[in-house]
Design a protein around this motif. Structure first.
Motif, PDB file in Angstrom:
ATOM      1  N   ALA A 141      -7.869  19.840  -8.334  1.00  0.00           N
ATOM      2  CA  ALA A 141      -9.039  20.304  -9.088  1.00  0.00           C
ATOM      3  C   ALA A 141     -10.240  19.388  -8.879  1.00  0.00           C
ATOM      4  CB  ALA A 141      -8.714  20.421 -10.572  1.00  0.00           C
ATOM      5  N   GLY A 142     -10.596  19.185  -7.629  1.00  0.00           N
ATOM      6  CA  GLY A 142     -11.754  18.374  -7.306  1.00  0.00           C
ATOM      7  C   GLY A 142     -11.455  16.899  -7.153  1.00  0.00           C
ATOM      8  N   GLU A 143     -10.330  16.454  -7.653  1.00  0.00           N
ATOM      9  CA  GLU A 143      -9.897  15.076  -7.473  1.00  0.00           C
ATOM     10  C   GLU A 143      -8.736  15.070  -6.484  1.00  0.00           C
ATOM     11  OE1 GLU A 143     -11.497  12.515  -8.757  1.00  0.00           O
ATOM     12  OE2 GLU A 143     -12.907  13.887  -9.704  1.00  0.00           O
ATOM     13  N   PHE A 144      -7.997  13.964  -6.432  1.00  0.00           N
ATOM     14  CA  PHE A 144      -6.839  13.885  -5.562  1.00  0.00           C
ATOM     15  C   PHE A 144      -5.645  13.357  -6.348  1.00  0.00           C
ATOM     16  CE2 PHE A 144     -10.346  13.373  -2.465  1.00  0.00           C
ATOM     17  CZ  PHE A 144     -10.045  14.451  -1.640  1.00  0.00           C
ATOM     18  N   ALA A 145      -4.467  13.843  -6.001  1.00  0.00           N
ATOM     19  CA  ALA A 145      -3.223  13.300  -6.538  1.00  0.00           C
ATOM     20  C   ALA A 145      -2.526  12.576  -5.390  1.00  0.00           C
ATOM     21  CB  ALA A 145      -2.333  14.418  -7.081  1.00  0.00           C
ATOM     22  N   ALA A 146      -1.979  11.400  -5.676  1.00  0.00           N
ATOM     23  CA  ALA A 146      -1.360  10.572  -4.638  1.00  0.00           C
ATOM     24  C   ALA A 146       0.144  10.593  -4.758  1.00  0.00           C
ATOM     25  CB  ALA A 146      -1.881   9.133  -4.758  1.00  0.00           C
ATOM     26  N   TYR A 147       0.832  10.580  -3.618  1.00  0.00           N
ATOM     27  CA  TYR A 147       2.287  10.583  -3.543  1.00  0.00           C
ATOM     28  C   TYR A 147       2.763   9.453  -2.636  1.00  0.00           C
ATOM     29  CZ  TYR A 147       2.290  15.246  -5.632  1.00  0.00           C
ATOM     30  OH  TYR A 147       2.122  16.305  -6.481  1.00  0.00           O
ATOM     31  N   LEU A 148       3.774   8.748  -3.076  1.00  0.00           N
ATOM     32  CA  LEU A 148       4.360   7.685  -2.260  1.00  0.00           C
ATOM     33  C   LEU A 148       5.124   8.283  -1.083  1.00  0.00           C
ATOM     34  CD1 LEU A 148       6.128   4.501  -3.395  1.00  0.00           C
ATOM     35  CD2 LEU A 148       7.419   6.085  -1.990  1.00  0.00           C
ATOM     36  N   VAL A 149       4.901   7.733   0.100  1.00  0.00           N
ATOM     37  CA  VAL A 149       5.583   8.198   1.307  1.00  0.00           C
ATOM     38  C   VAL A 149       6.590   7.167   1.800  1.00  0.00           C
ATOM     39  CG1 VAL A 149       5.289   8.933   3.704  1.00  0.00           C
ATOM     40  CG2 VAL A 149       3.597   9.591   1.987  1.00  0.00           C
ATOM     41  N   ASP A 150       6.187   5.916   1.823  1.00  0.00           N
ATOM     42  CA  ASP A 150       6.996   4.867   2.419  1.00  0.00           C
ATOM     43  C   ASP A 150       7.501   3.923   1.334  1.00  0.00           C
ATOM     44  OD1 ASP A 150       7.991   2.648   3.845  1.00  0.00           O
ATOM     45  OD2 ASP A 150       6.637   3.049   5.524  1.00  0.00           O
ATOM     46  N   ALA A 151       8.820   3.948   1.081  1.00  0.00           N
ATOM     47  CA  ALA A 151       9.433   3.078   0.060  1.00  0.00           C
ATOM     48  C   ALA A 151      10.305   2.014   0.701  1.00  0.00           C
ATOM     49  CB  ALA A 151      10.257   3.917  -0.912  1.00  0.00           C
ATOM     50  N   GLU A 152      10.058   1.743   1.962  1.00  0.00           N
ATOM     51  CA  GLU A 152      10.916   0.852   2.743  1.00  0.00           C
ATOM     52  C   GLU A 152      11.027  -0.544   2.135  1.00  0.00           C
ATOM     53  OE1 GLU A 152      10.653  -1.179   7.170  1.00  0.00           O
ATOM     54  OE2 GLU A 152       9.707   0.766   6.840  1.00  0.00           O
ATOM     55  N   THR A 153       9.914  -1.048   1.587  1.00  0.00           N
ATOM     56  CA  THR A 153       9.913  -2.408   1.050  1.00  0.00           C
ATOM     57  C   THR A 153      10.085  -2.450  -0.466  1.00  0.00           C
ATOM     58  OG1 THR A 153       7.506  -2.333   0.868  1.00  0.00           O
ATOM     59  CG2 THR A 153       8.424  -3.248   2.901  1.00  0.00           C
ATOM     60  N   GLY A 154      10.218  -1.295  -1.099  1.00  0.00           N
ATOM     61  CA  GLY A 154      10.204  -1.220  -2.553  1.00  0.00           C
ATOM     62  C   GLY A 154      11.463  -1.743  -3.223  1.00  0.00           C
ATOM     63  N   GLU A 155      11.300  -2.141  -4.484  1.00  0.00           N
ATOM     64  CA  GLU A 155      12.416  -2.589  -5.314  1.00  0.00           C
ATOM     65  C   GLU A 155      12.280  -1.949  -6.691  1.00  0.00           C
ATOM     66  OE1 GLU A 155      12.155  -6.809  -5.525  1.00  0.00           O
ATOM     67  OE2 GLU A 155      12.368  -7.122  -3.355  1.00  0.00           O
ATOM     68  N   LEU A 156      13.397  -1.530  -7.267  1.00  0.00           N
ATOM     69  CA  LEU A 156      13.391  -0.897  -8.580  1.00  0.00           C
ATOM     70  C   LEU A 156      14.016  -1.842  -9.591  1.00  0.00           C
ATOM     71  CD1 LEU A 156      12.433   1.764  -9.755  1.00  0.00           C
ATOM     72  CD2 LEU A 156      14.706   2.719  -9.321  1.00  0.00           C
ATOM     73  N   HIS A 157      13.241  -2.189 -10.631  1.00  0.00           N
ATOM     74  CA  HIS A 157      13.684  -3.108 -11.673  1.00  0.00           C
ATOM     75  C   HIS A 157      13.613  -2.413 -13.032  1.00  0.00           C
ATOM     76  CE1 HIS A 157      13.347  -6.546  -8.841  1.00  0.00           C
ATOM     77  NE2 HIS A 157      12.281  -5.899  -8.390  1.00  0.00           N
ATOM     78  N   ASP A 158      14.206  -3.040 -14.047  1.00  0.00           N
ATOM     79  CA  ASP A 158      14.080  -2.511 -15.402  1.00  0.00           C
ATOM     80  C   ASP A 158      12.620  -2.543 -15.841  1.00  0.00           C
ATOM     81  OD1 ASP A 158      16.792  -2.051 -15.581  1.00  0.00           O
ATOM     82  OD2 ASP A 158      17.215  -4.009 -16.476  1.00  0.00           O
ATOM     83  N   SER A 159      11.918  -3.606 -15.487  1.00  0.00           N
ATOM     84  CA  SER A 159      10.484  -3.727 -15.751  1.00  0.00           C
ATOM     85  C   SER A 159       9.927  -4.768 -14.792  1.00  0.00           C
ATOM     86  CB  SER A 159      10.218  -4.132 -17.197  1.00  0.00           C
ATOM     87  OG  SER A 159      10.783  -5.410 -17.469  1.00  0.00           O
ATOM     88  N   LEU A 160       8.607  -4.778 -14.665  1.00  0.00           N
ATOM     89  CA  LEU A 160       7.956  -5.708 -13.748  1.00  0.00           C
ATOM     90  C   LEU A 160       7.233  -6.802 -14.528  1.00  0.00           C
ATOM     91  CD1 LEU A 160       6.353  -3.337 -11.074  1.00  0.00           C
ATOM     92  CD2 LEU A 160       8.580  -4.469 -11.007  1.00  0.00           C
ATOM     93  N   SER A 161       7.224  -7.995 -13.959  1.00  0.00           N
ATOM     94  CA  SER A 161       6.452  -9.087 -14.535  1.00  0.00           C
ATOM     95  C   SER A 161       4.985  -8.907 -14.158  1.00  0.00           C
ATOM     96  CB  SER A 161       6.957 -10.428 -14.019  1.00  0.00           C
ATOM     97  OG  SER A 161       6.693 -10.538 -12.616  1.00  0.00           O
TER      98      SER A 161
END
Length: 414
Positions: free
Chosen positions: A161-181
């Motif tokens: 709707a005139g703006e943009f929505a972003a989607y992650l493509v590359d998660a190669e370096t990512g880490e999933l934690h309970d929360s981030l510092s």
């Protein structure tokens, strides 16, 4: 070594692809010529059982790790590409080992940032892409995801709707934690700032953006946008117990940012005279979930907001404020939305999503009404839009377009 396929669902046609050939040498006849962004890996698109699949050549352990990460992010409702599978154990006809391939589903109507900026767009498009990336980063951080390689190159963008929505493509370096510092979040922000500046400098060197754009200034915007949004979503707020209306006000502000409050952490002091409020669990999609519930339309949140506004205007124009909301929504869907989107000729339906077309028709109607000094019906607006505006739009769904890998690059940031 035997060929090994790990997939979330069976795709028999996968076995027909030339896995014994390096991905860079796959024949053109089996490829889909979609615009590609810059990547440190070889990436190709193929048609598979009516879908377009992105194939990325990568080391087997990294492919499996990224496949698992994307599946986990998908389960958490995060905006990312959908993983299809991993193909490993590849060898050439001569028995030479080849890297594995990660398979993901191509996100329809999305484009890499280089393709976005290669079109004739508004001068502030780079700013809006950075804004969309900042919103994505906030969402991921709230989930506990540390990206580690934040960049425009590792993101796909869809019109919203005139703006943009972003989607992650590359998660190669990512880490999933309970929360981030705070340190982890700031690290991601610093990576984003450096990468975005370098990517925009590349575009400037290729002549895709003007010399009046300052890549460093634009890249700094992600810091400001991210921090203001993060504070709004996570800050604690104190007020008197008699001002409980401010709880609703806070929720409305979050809704206006496109986030829905799932849970509030409300505490009072010992004397009961003050209240602290902090959104404890937040998620995006307030507007799109309401539209989905009312109409079954599954669209981006800004698009949903615009469609809901038109639905509310329809409700007022037909004097049905006291009618059941679901019944009014059904009538709006069948009498307004569907007839308008069906007016678009079949030959032009690959240009934009139906919801984006409807949004643009609403904009076009406003401009027509302003020029004429009188109201223009939406039926008249769609006819004029199809005749004068839509033909010049690029096909964002079609499997044709600029291969952005061919655009000159000064220096890769990844």
């Amino acid at each position: 070594m035997a060929l090994e396929l790990t997939a979330a669902r069976p795709y028999p046609a996968l076995l027909d692809l030339p896995w014994d050939v390096p991905l860079e040498e796959w024949p053109e006849e089996i490829l889909a010529a979609l615009p590609r962004g810059i990547s440190r890996h070889v990436v190709r698109f193929v048609r598979l059982e009516g879908r377009v699949i992105a194939v990325k050549e990568i080391k087997a352990d990294l492919a499996r790790r990224e496949y698992t990460m994307l599946r986990n992010l998908g389960r958490l409702g995060q905006p990312c590409v959908v993983p299809v599978g991993v193909v490993s154990g590849r060898t050439t006809a001569a028995g030479e080992p080849l890297d594995a391939c990660l398979l993901t589903r191509h996100l329809q109507f999305s484009l890499p940032y280089r393709a976005m900026l290669s079109q004739t767009l508004r001068p502030d498009t780079a700013d809006r892409l950075v804004d969309a990336l900042a919103v994505l980063l906030v969402r991921l951080h709230l989930t506990g995801f540390w990206w580690g390689d934040v960049s425009l190159s590792n993101t796909l963008f869809k019109r919203n709707a005139g703006e943009f929505a972003a989607y992650l493509v590359d998660a190669e370096t990512g880490e999933l934690h309970d929360s981030l510092s705070d340190g982890q979040r700031e690290h991601d922000l610093d990576i984003a700032r450096v990468n975005i500046a370098g990517e925009l400098m590349d575009l400037q060197a290729g002549g895709l953006i003007g010399e009046d754009v300052d890549p460093v200034d634009v890249s700094e915007q992600i810091m400001t946008r991210y921090r203001s949004l993060w504070e709004e979503l996570t800050k604690r707020e104190r007020f008197e117990t008699g001002d409980r209306w401010r709880v609703e006000e806070r929720i409305r502000r979050l809704n206006d940012l496109g986030f829905d409050v799932g849970e509030l952490d409300i505490t009072t002091d010992i004397g009961g005279t003050e209240i602290q409020i902090q959104p404890k669990v937040v998620d995006a999609g307030h507007h799109c979930r309401r539209l989905l519930r009312l109409t079954g339309l599954d669209v981006e949140d800004n698009q949903a907001r615009r469609l809901l506004n038109d639905l509310d205007a329809y409700r007022a124009a037909t004097d049905r404020q006291n009618d059941d909301e679901e019944l009014v929504a059904y009538d709006w869907l069948t009498k307004i939305y569907e007839p308008i989107t069906r007016t678009v000729p079949a030959s032009m339906r690959a240009k934009l999503e139906p919801a984006e077309i409807f949004h643009e028709v609403l904009e076009h109607r406003w401009y027509m009404s302003e020029r004429r000094g009188e109201d223009v019906t939406i039926e008249e607006a769609i006819v004029d839009y199809v005749a004068t505006v839509l033909p010049d739009k690029p096909d964002e769904k079609a499997v044709v377009g600029v291969d952005t890998e061919s655009i000159p690059v000064r220096a890769r940031t990844d």
